[in-house]
Write an enzyme that holds these catalytic residues in place. Structure first.
Site, PDB file in Angstrom:
ATOM      1  CE1 TYR A 252      35.083  31.641  20.706  1.00  0.00           C
ATOM      2  CE2 TYR A 252      35.051  32.107  23.056  1.00  0.00           C
ATOM      3  CZ  TYR A 252      35.285  31.240  22.007  1.00  0.00           C
ATOM      4  OH  TYR A 252      35.728  29.960  22.248  1.00  0.00           O
TER       5      TYR A 252
ATOM      6  CG  HIS B 299      39.241  28.353  20.918  1.00  0.00           C
ATOM      7  ND1 HIS B 299      38.452  28.846  19.903  1.00  0.00           N
ATOM      8  CD2 HIS B 299      40.493  28.856  20.705  1.00  0.00           C
ATOM      9  CE1 HIS B 299      39.191  29.628  19.121  1.00  0.00           C
ATOM     10  NE2 HIS B 299      40.433  29.649  19.596  1.00  0.00           N
TER      11      HIS B 299
ATOM     12  NE  ARG C  42      35.033  21.418  19.868  1.00  0.00           N
ATOM     13  CZ  ARG C  42      35.258  22.387  19.002  1.00  0.00           C
ATOM     14  NH1 ARG C  42      35.312  22.114  17.700  1.00  0.00           N
ATOM     15  NH2 ARG C  42      35.435  23.633  19.408  1.00  0.00           N
TER      16      ARG C  42
ATOM     17  CE  LYS D 114      35.301  26.519  23.420  1.00  0.00           C
ATOM     18  NZ  LYS D 114      34.221  26.513  22.400  1.00  0.00           N
TER      19      LYS D 114
ATOM     20  CD  GLU E 228      42.361  32.319  18.262  1.00  0.00           C
ATOM     21  OE1 GLU E 228      41.307  32.511  17.637  1.00  0.00           O
ATOM     22  OE2 GLU E 228      42.795  31.184  18.524  1.00  0.00           O
TER      23      GLU E 228
ATOM     24  CG  ASN F  85      32.520  23.250  21.557  1.00  0.00           C
ATOM     25  OD1 ASN F  85      33.114  23.980  22.344  1.00  0.00           O
ATOM     26  ND2 ASN F  85      32.315  23.572  20.288  1.00  0.00           N
TER      27      ASN F  85
HETATM   28  P1  GDP Z   1      34.991  26.171  16.504  1.00  0.00           P
HETATM   29  O1  GDP Z   1      36.061  26.863  15.712  1.00  0.00           O
HETATM   30  O2  GDP Z   1      34.845  24.704  16.159  1.00  0.00           O
HETATM   31  O3  GDP Z   1      35.125  26.371  18.001  1.00  0.00           O
HETATM   32  O4  GDP Z   1      33.559  26.796  16.082  1.00  0.00           O
HETATM   33  P2  GDP Z   1      33.101  28.311  15.735  1.00  0.00           P
HETATM   34  O5  GDP Z   1      34.285  29.221  15.580  1.00  0.00           O
HETATM   35  O6  GDP Z   1      32.114  28.229  14.622  1.00  0.00           O
HETATM   36  O7  GDP Z   1      32.269  28.733  17.047  1.00  0.00           O
HETATM   37  C1  GDP Z   1      32.921  29.195  18.207  1.00  0.00           C
HETATM   38  C2  GDP Z   1      32.232  28.598  19.411  1.00  0.00           C
HETATM   39  O8  GDP Z   1      30.894  29.098  19.490  1.00  0.00           O
HETATM   40  C3  GDP Z   1      32.029  27.068  19.365  1.00  0.00           C
HETATM   41  O9  GDP Z   1      33.166  26.345  19.749  1.00  0.00           O
HETATM   42  C4  GDP Z   1      30.893  26.881  20.333  1.00  0.00           C
HETATM   43  O10 GDP Z   1      31.320  26.942  21.697  1.00  0.00           O
HETATM   44  C5  GDP Z   1      30.020  28.095  20.035  1.00  0.00           C
HETATM   45  N1  GDP Z   1      29.006  27.789  19.003  1.00  0.00           N
HETATM   46  C6  GDP Z   1      29.194  27.531  17.681  1.00  0.00           C
HETATM   47  N2  GDP Z   1      28.035  27.309  17.049  1.00  0.00           N
HETATM   48  C7  GDP Z   1      27.066  27.436  17.993  1.00  0.00           C
HETATM   49  C8  GDP Z   1      25.626  27.334  17.982  1.00  0.00           C
HETATM   50  O11 GDP Z   1      25.017  27.097  16.942  1.00  0.00           O
HETATM   51  N3  GDP Z   1      24.988  27.543  19.170  1.00  0.00           N
HETATM   52  C9  GDP Z   1      25.661  27.847  20.331  1.00  0.00           C
HETATM   53  N4  GDP Z   1      24.942  28.010  21.469  1.00  0.00           N
HETATM   54  N5  GDP Z   1      26.991  27.935  20.384  1.00  0.00           N
HETATM   55  C10 GDP Z   1      27.690  27.737  19.248  1.00  0.00           C
END
Ligand code: GDP
Length: 140
Positions: free
Chosen positions: A51, A117, A104, A11, A128, A114
């Site tokens: 997303y 992805h 991370r 990222k 994807e 973070n």
């Molecule tokens: P991943 O599969 O571990 O990447 O997590 P998710 O699919 O739940 O979320 C997708 C991405 O959204 C994450 O990698 C973060 O970059 C972002 N994200 C997730 N949760 C949060 C949150 O609570 N706040 C914010 N600002 N970004 C978030």
């Protein structure tokens, strides 16, 4: 477990800090191979499409802004149990919860910025990969 492919992105927070090589080394050290790779600058529509699953979440607009704030590196990773292995190497979404030694835990700036992805299932991996790479761009 059979050899699988999964989709990975480095990222903008990580490309900005020149961490691409250190992150790829984590994948390679875990036995994953980079079989496709490209560095791109996403436009808003690219991030909104990718997303789309999160579009009702309160952080959606912030996430899109972040993902277009600089270049990303898209990759296909290949190896035994690649989907789960990549998630292991990445660590938990929130770096505060990520196990020591994960990408991370070592590199992420925040729950949003973070660093990486990774697909969360073989089905999403296939989707994807097909969204971001042509078959001939993947060279195992
Ligand atoms: P991943 O599969 O571990 O990447 O997590 P998710 O699919 O739940 O979320 C997708 C991405 O959204 C994450 O990698 C973060 O970059 C972002 N994200 C997730 N949760 C949060 C949150 O609570 N706040 C914010 N600002 N970004 C978030």
């Amino acid at each position: 477990m059979a050899v699988q492919r999964t989709f990975s992105m480095i990222k903008p927070d990580a490309t900005r800090r020149n961490l691409t090589g250190k992150i790829i080394a984590k994948f390679e050290d875990a036995g994953l191979r980079v079989v496709a790779s490209k560095r791109v600058q996403w436009q808003r529509a690219d991030a909104e499409e990718f997303y789309g699953i999160h579009k009702e979440r309160p952080f959606f607009n912030d996430l899109v802004d972040f993902m277009i704030s600089g270049p990303i590196v898209m990759q296909v990773l290949e190896g035994e149990d690649a989907v789960a292995k990549n998630r292991q190497v990445m660590g938990a979404t929130n770096p505060a919860d990520a196990d020591a030694g994960t990408i991370r835990a070592e590199f992420a700036e925040s729950i949003e910025a973070n660093s990486v992805h990774g697909s969360d299932s073989p089905e999403n991996a296939a989707l994807e990969i097909s969204q971001c790479f042509k078959e001939e761009e993947i060279v195992g």
